[in-house]
Scaffold this motif. Structure first.
Motif, PDB file in Angstrom:
ATOM      1  N   TYR A 155       7.112  26.707 -21.257  1.00  0.00           N
ATOM      2  CA  TYR A 155       8.135  27.734 -21.429  1.00  0.00           C
ATOM      3  C   TYR A 155       8.303  28.097 -22.900  1.00  0.00           C
ATOM      4  O   TYR A 155       8.361  29.277 -23.268  1.00  0.00           O
ATOM      5  N   LEU A 165       6.235  21.451 -18.356  1.00  0.00           N
ATOM      6  CA  LEU A 165       6.891  22.716 -18.035  1.00  0.00           C
ATOM      7  C   LEU A 165       7.718  23.236 -19.209  1.00  0.00           C
ATOM      8  O   LEU A 165       7.657  24.419 -19.546  1.00  0.00           O
ATOM      9  N   TYR A 166       8.494  22.341 -19.834  1.00  0.00           N
ATOM     10  CA  TYR A 166       9.292  22.763 -20.990  1.00  0.00           C
ATOM     11  C   TYR A 166       8.384  23.259 -22.123  1.00  0.00           C
ATOM     12  O   TYR A 166       8.683  24.270 -22.764  1.00  0.00           O
TER      13      TYR A 166
END
Length: 143
Positions: free
Chosen positions: A122, A118-119
């Motif tokens: 992003y 997820l990081y």
């Protein structure tokens, strides 16, 4: 005959074969479709292997034909983003008890990998949006 033309012919032949198999499954009876489905799974594995092989060949061909330094810097930056994302992710942000009670195999390592993904997503999304905005602004001011 060039390699591109040969691969174009192979891709066209595979597309026709795939269409034939799809119509055989759609319009055949259930016994034929189920027995053929298992065999078609192996055909799809072979086609996937062929496609991956062609992709690797053309990526390596393009890599050595172009600017290898710039390509390696881009790959290094991508790997750095992945490593930093993995380092930032803790794996303890999520209460794992409800998942364990439902019988799902969710561990802290799984949670850490999901968080890292997820990081990384992003950061890469922000970089993509920023590069598109930069390109648009640069195009406006250069006119």
């Amino acid at each position: 005959m060039g390699l591109h033309k040969i691969l174009k012919i192979v891709a066209f032949a595979l597309a026709i074969l795939g269409a034939i198999f799809v119509f055989m499954i759609w319009f055949g009876d259930e016994d034929t479709a189920s027995s053929m489905g298992g065999n078609l799974l192996y055909v799809s594995y072979v086609i996937l292997a062929l496609i991956l092989g062609f992709v690797i060949i053309f990526v390596l061909k393009g890599l050595f034909a172009g600017n290898i330094k710039k390509t390696l810097m881009s790959v290094g930056a991508f790997l750095a983003i992945i490593l930093v994302s993995y380092g930032i992710s803790s794996g303890t942000d999520l209460d794992l008890q409800p998942f364990v009670e439902k019988g799902q195999d969710v561990t802290e390592a799984t949670s850490k990998n999901v968080g890292a993904g997820l990081y990384a997503f992003y950061v890469l999304a922000i970089l993509a949006i920023a590069s598109m905005a930069y390109s648009g602004v640069k195009k406006i001011f250069n006119k």
